[in-house]
Design a protein around this motif. Structure first.
Motif, PDB file in Angstrom:
ATOM      1  N   UNK A  25      44.046  36.381 115.642  1.00 51.72           N
ATOM      2  CA  UNK A  25      44.818  35.470 116.317  1.00 51.72           C
ATOM      3  C   UNK A  25      44.519  33.953 115.629  1.00 51.72           C
ATOM      4  N   UNK A  26      43.835  33.980 114.745  1.00 55.44           N
ATOM      5  CA  UNK A  26      43.670  32.716 113.984  1.00 55.44           C
ATOM      6  C   UNK A  26      44.646  32.105 113.141  1.00 55.44           C
ATOM      7  N   UNK A  27      44.664  30.879 112.954  1.00 55.07           N
ATOM      8  CA  UNK A  27      45.807  30.329 112.059  1.00 55.07           C
ATOM      9  C   UNK A  27      44.981  30.328 110.657  1.00 55.07           C
ATOM     10  N   UNK A  28      46.051  29.974 109.547  1.00 59.52           N
ATOM     11  CA  UNK A  28      45.294  29.923 108.150  1.00 59.52           C
ATOM     12  C   UNK A  28      44.310  28.865 108.035  1.00 59.52           C
ATOM     13  N   UNK A  29      43.599  28.961 107.218  1.00 54.13           N
ATOM     14  CA  UNK A  29      42.312  27.590 107.128  1.00 54.13           C
ATOM     15  C   UNK A  29      41.557  27.779 108.161  1.00 54.13           C
ATOM     16  N   UNK A  30      41.666  28.205 109.513  1.00 48.57           N
ATOM     17  CA  UNK A  30      40.685  27.903 110.540  1.00 48.57           C
ATOM     18  C   UNK A  30      39.458  28.456 110.452  1.00 48.57           C
ATOM     19  N   UNK A  31      39.072  29.583 109.693  1.00 46.48           N
ATOM     20  CA  UNK A  31      37.995  29.901 109.473  1.00 46.48           C
ATOM     21  C   UNK A  31      37.034  29.347 108.263  1.00 46.48           C
ATOM     22  N   UNK A  32      37.973  29.168 107.440  1.00 49.98           N
ATOM     23  CA  UNK A  32      37.027  28.345 106.286  1.00 49.98           C
ATOM     24  C   UNK A  32      36.699  26.825 106.954  1.00 49.98           C
ATOM     25  N   UNK A  33      37.503  26.369 107.549  1.00 48.31           N
ATOM     26  CA  UNK A  33      37.107  24.940 108.069  1.00 48.31           C
ATOM     27  C   UNK A  33      35.806  25.010 108.902  1.00 48.31           C
ATOM     28  N   UNK A  34      35.475  25.973 109.414  1.00 48.40           N
ATOM     29  CA  UNK A  34      34.040  26.065 110.211  1.00 48.40           C
ATOM     30  C   UNK A  34      33.019  26.465 109.178  1.00 48.40           C
ATOM     31  N   UNK A  35      33.293  26.619 108.028  1.00 46.97           N
ATOM     32  CA  UNK A  35      32.212  26.991 107.139  1.00 46.97           C
ATOM     33  C   UNK A  35      31.566  25.720 106.458  1.00 46.97           C
ATOM     34  N   UNK A  36      30.331  25.621 106.286  1.00 53.47           N
ATOM     35  CA  UNK A  36      29.812  24.428 105.593  1.00 53.47           C
ATOM     36  C   UNK A  36      30.252  24.390 104.189  1.00 53.47           C
ATOM     37  N   UNK A  37      30.703  23.250 103.566  1.00 52.20           N
ATOM     38  CA  UNK A  37      31.234  23.363 101.930  1.00 52.20           C
ATOM     39  C   UNK A  37      30.116  23.489 101.152  1.00 52.20           C
ATOM     40  N   UNK A  38      28.843  23.217 101.367  1.00 51.81           N
ATOM     41  CA  UNK A  38      27.714  23.353 100.313  1.00 51.81           C
ATOM     42  C   UNK A  38      26.907  24.545 100.559  1.00 51.81           C
ATOM     43  N   UNK A  39      26.342  25.197  99.700  1.00 48.96           N
ATOM     44  CA  UNK A  39      25.264  26.044  99.821  1.00 48.96           C
ATOM     45  C   UNK A  39      24.118  25.768 100.591  1.00 48.96           C
ATOM     46  N   UNK A  40      23.339  26.346 101.183  1.00 48.27           N
ATOM     47  CA  UNK A  40      22.022  25.788 101.845  1.00 48.27           C
ATOM     48  C   UNK A  40      20.829  25.818 100.891  1.00 48.27           C
ATOM     49  N   UNK A  41      20.077  24.659 100.751  1.00 49.14           N
ATOM     50  CA  UNK A  41      18.891  24.726 100.229  1.00 49.14           C
ATOM     51  C   UNK A  41      17.645  25.383 100.540  1.00 49.14           C
ATOM     52  N   UNK A  42      17.705  25.659 101.690  1.00 47.24           N
ATOM     53  CA  UNK A  42      16.363  26.306 102.404  1.00 47.24           C
ATOM     54  C   UNK A  42      17.073  27.343 103.187  1.00 47.24           C
ATOM     55  N   UNK A  43      16.170  28.409 103.610  1.00 47.83           N
ATOM     56  CA  UNK A  43      16.683  29.634 104.214  1.00 47.83           C
ATOM     57  C   UNK A  43      16.968  29.322 105.780  1.00 47.83           C
ATOM     58  N   UNK A  44      17.546  30.172 106.495  1.00 50.38           N
ATOM     59  CA  UNK A  44      17.918  29.766 107.863  1.00 50.38           C
ATOM     60  C   UNK A  44      17.419  31.263 108.566  1.00 50.38           C
ATOM     61  N   UNK A  45      17.099  31.183 110.025  1.00 48.64           N
ATOM     62  CA  UNK A  45      16.746  32.411 110.528  1.00 48.64           C
ATOM     63  C   UNK A  45      17.953  33.245 110.957  1.00 48.64           C
ATOM     64  N   UNK A  46      17.902  34.602 111.079  1.00 50.79           N
ATOM     65  CA  UNK A  46      18.828  35.501 111.255  1.00 50.79           C
ATOM     66  C   UNK A  46      19.412  35.178 112.716  1.00 50.79           C
ATOM     67  N   UNK A  47      18.778  34.863 113.543  1.00 50.17           N
ATOM     68  CA  UNK A  47      19.274  34.582 114.826  1.00 50.17           C
ATOM     69  C   UNK A  47      20.507  33.469 114.821  1.00 50.17           C
ATOM     70  N   UNK A  48      20.446  32.400 113.966  1.00 46.80           N
ATOM     71  CA  UNK A  48      21.488  31.509 113.673  1.00 46.80           C
ATOM     72  C   UNK A  48      22.536  32.117 112.926  1.00 46.80           C
ATOM     73  N   UNK A  49      22.135  32.964 111.768  1.00 49.14           N
ATOM     74  CA  UNK A  49      23.219  33.492 110.986  1.00 49.14           C
ATOM     75  C   UNK A  49      24.189  34.423 111.885  1.00 49.14           C
ATOM     76  N   UNK A  50      23.649  35.106 112.839  1.00 54.47           N
ATOM     77  CA  UNK A  50      24.096  36.238 113.706  1.00 54.47           C
ATOM     78  C   UNK A  50      25.207  35.355 114.605  1.00 54.47           C
ATOM     79  N   UNK A  51      24.630  34.347 115.103  1.00 57.85           N
ATOM     80  CA  UNK A  51      25.415  33.438 116.283  1.00 57.85           C
ATOM     81  C   UNK A  51      26.446  33.030 115.516  1.00 57.85           C
ATOM     82  N   UNK A  52      26.495  32.636 114.428  1.00 56.55           N
ATOM     83  CA  UNK A  52      27.707  32.263 113.520  1.00 56.55           C
ATOM     84  C   UNK A  52      28.410  33.119 113.063  1.00 56.55           C
ATOM     85  N   UNK A  53      28.262  34.261 113.153  1.00 54.74           N
ATOM     86  CA  UNK A  53      28.999  35.428 112.599  1.00 54.74           C
ATOM     87  C   UNK A  53      29.844  35.783 113.751  1.00 54.74           C
TER      88      UNK A  53
END
Length: 465
Positions: free
Chosen positions: A32-60
């Motif tokens: 039920x999302x609008x076009x561009x809504x998902x992309x707008x929530x993603x950080x525009x640049x790749x991470x320089x350092x790793x992140x924990x899986x609990x943070x990744x799953x929460x964002x998933x």
């Protein structure tokens, strides 16, 4: 990530997956999302350092899941299903874990040998003749392209790959006007061209190609100096389930020495039920190439298409290329990468093995028979809604209908139904008019799920008026 962390999150995601499937019916079918809504929530640049899986799953959960259309939802009635039965998913977990590249026998002997046996299991299940061989492709589109390329090479006496198509003349491929768009694309990619794909009219209750029109088109092309190369027939076309008279088409192909390919991507699964073969499968043993997708109606996790070949030699002569680094020495073995366009191959046969052993053919037949019966019941209920019209009756579990009004009104109803979220449908075109397609095929749908759709359609239609 170390393997202890992997084990922890593997168990967590497995539990998440089971909970997801248990609660699917509570979610809207389409995102039920609008076009561009998902992309707008993603950080525009790749991470320089790793992140924990609990943070990744929460964002998933927060970002990705709201934008997912739930293909495994029991009220997914759009397109055709892309089913994923639990044993098939477990097999895919093992395949992902092993991560083998199965291009040659020697790169994973088990993958090659299981594939050969699984193709033969399915040959038997569909009532195809002994001696037919085959290969697992990723999708029907790839199988169709392989067949069209084989038509091209056979018609040019296997000189097209080497010399190109210049000065070869116009190669012609014939089909009905109900074929899937992958047939068009195969002609593009093969260099045959859209203008040389001859689409012919259909007739009868199954909307099959008109044999007299097919033969006349071939004769006209021969008289014009063109080169007939092949015929693509269908059993269970995407639009309204169109099915050609396979015996009549095969007779014409034999008369003019044309290579034949049968697209049974969706309906092929139903041929494990002998009673459906009588009307839709007679003459199938005469086809040079046949494709069906276990990932559509049989429950195999996408992607998984079986291409059967009456004689594999023409396709091997079309696609086989053997540089020194791919040669297998010291044994006579099958290398399935020589049968397909991609060199790289996944171990797709494992999910078929798990699926067939878990349910047996009779368990799968019961599901398909139920879907066909429930589609018939639902068509009657929708046809009884005031002003509604069943435009094409059920062919297996697919039918189409129209509400009162013009084509724009059909689209408004489809959009309103999908925005409502309880069911998911798609539109199509047939006989110059927009229609609303309905197919039953999700692996775990129930009669209640299917028949509920009539109530939803009636409710949404009344709210629109």
């Amino acid at each position: 990530m170390n393997w202890d962390t992997f084990s922890y999150w593997g168990q967590h995601i497995s539990k998440w997956a089971a909970d997801y499937h248990r609660t699917l019916a509570e979610r809207p079918v389409r995102a039920q999302t609008a076009p561009g809504e998902i992309a707008a929530q993603l950080v525009a640049t790749p991470p320089e350092t790793g992140e924990p899986m609990d943070a990744i799953m929460a964002d998933f959960e927060r970002i990705v899941m709201p934008g997912i259309t739930h293909w495994q939802h029991p009220r997914f009635f759009a397109y055709f299903p892309a089913n994923a039965a639990p044993p098939s998913m477990l097999a895919e977990m093992l395949v992902t874990t092993i991560a083998a590249q199965c291009m040659l026998w020697q790169t994973s002997p088990a993958a090659t040998e299981v594939e050969g046996v699984m193709v033969d299991w399915l040959r038997q299940a569909l009532g195809l003749p002994e001696g037919m061989t085959g290969v697992i492709q990723d999708s029907a589109s790839s199988a169709t392209l392989s067949a069209v390329l084989t038509m091209r090479e056979r018609a040019t006496r296997f000189t097209g790959n080497r010399e190109g198509l210049n000065a070869k003349g116009a190669l012609r491929i014939y089909c009905s006007d109900q074929v899937h768009s992958s047939i068009d694309r195969a002609c593009w990619v093969a260099g045959i061209g859209q203008d040389n794909l001859v689409k012919l009219p259909t007739q009868g209750p199954n909307f099959g190609i008109v044999p007299s029109a097919l033969e006349a088109a071939i004769q006209n092309d021969v008289a014009a100096g063109h080169i007939p190369a092949g015929i693509v027939a269908i059993t269970g076309g995407t639009g309204v389930g169109a099915c050609d008279d396979l015996m009549a088409v095969a007779d014409i192909a034999q008369k003019y020495d044309l290579y034949t390919h049968l697209d049974a991507a969706w309906a092929g699964s139903a041929m494990i039920c002998p009673e459906f073969r009588r009307a839709l499968w007679q003459g199938v043993d005469r086809y040079d190439s046949i494709v069906f997708n276990p990932h559509k109606w049989m429950g195999a996790q996408f992607d998984c298409a079986i291409q059967f070949l009456r004689d594999a030699t023409p396709q091997l002569d079309t696609l086989k290329i053997e540089p020194e680094y791919l040669k297998t020495t010291g044994a006579e073995v099958t290398n399935y990468s020589e049968w397909t366009i991609p060199l790289g191959r996944r171990f797709r046969a494992l999910k078929i093995w798990f699926l067939l052993r878990s349910y047996g053919l009779e368990g799968l037949r019961e599901r398909i028979r139920n879907h066909v019966a429930w589609a018939g019941e639902l068509a009657e209920k929708i046809g009884a809604i005031e002003g509604f019209e069943i435009t094409t009756g059920p062919i297996l579990s697919l039918f189409s209908f129209r509400c009162p009004g013009d084509d724009a009104q059909q689209q408004r109803l489809v959009d309103a139904l999908n925005d409502d979220g309880r069911i998911y449908l798609t539109q199509g075109m047939f006989d110059g008019r927009k229609i609303i397609r309905f197919q039953v095929g999700q692996f775990d749908t129930t009669r209640d799920d299917v028949l509920m759709a009539a109530d939803v359609i009636r409710d949404v239609w009344e709210a629109m008026k």
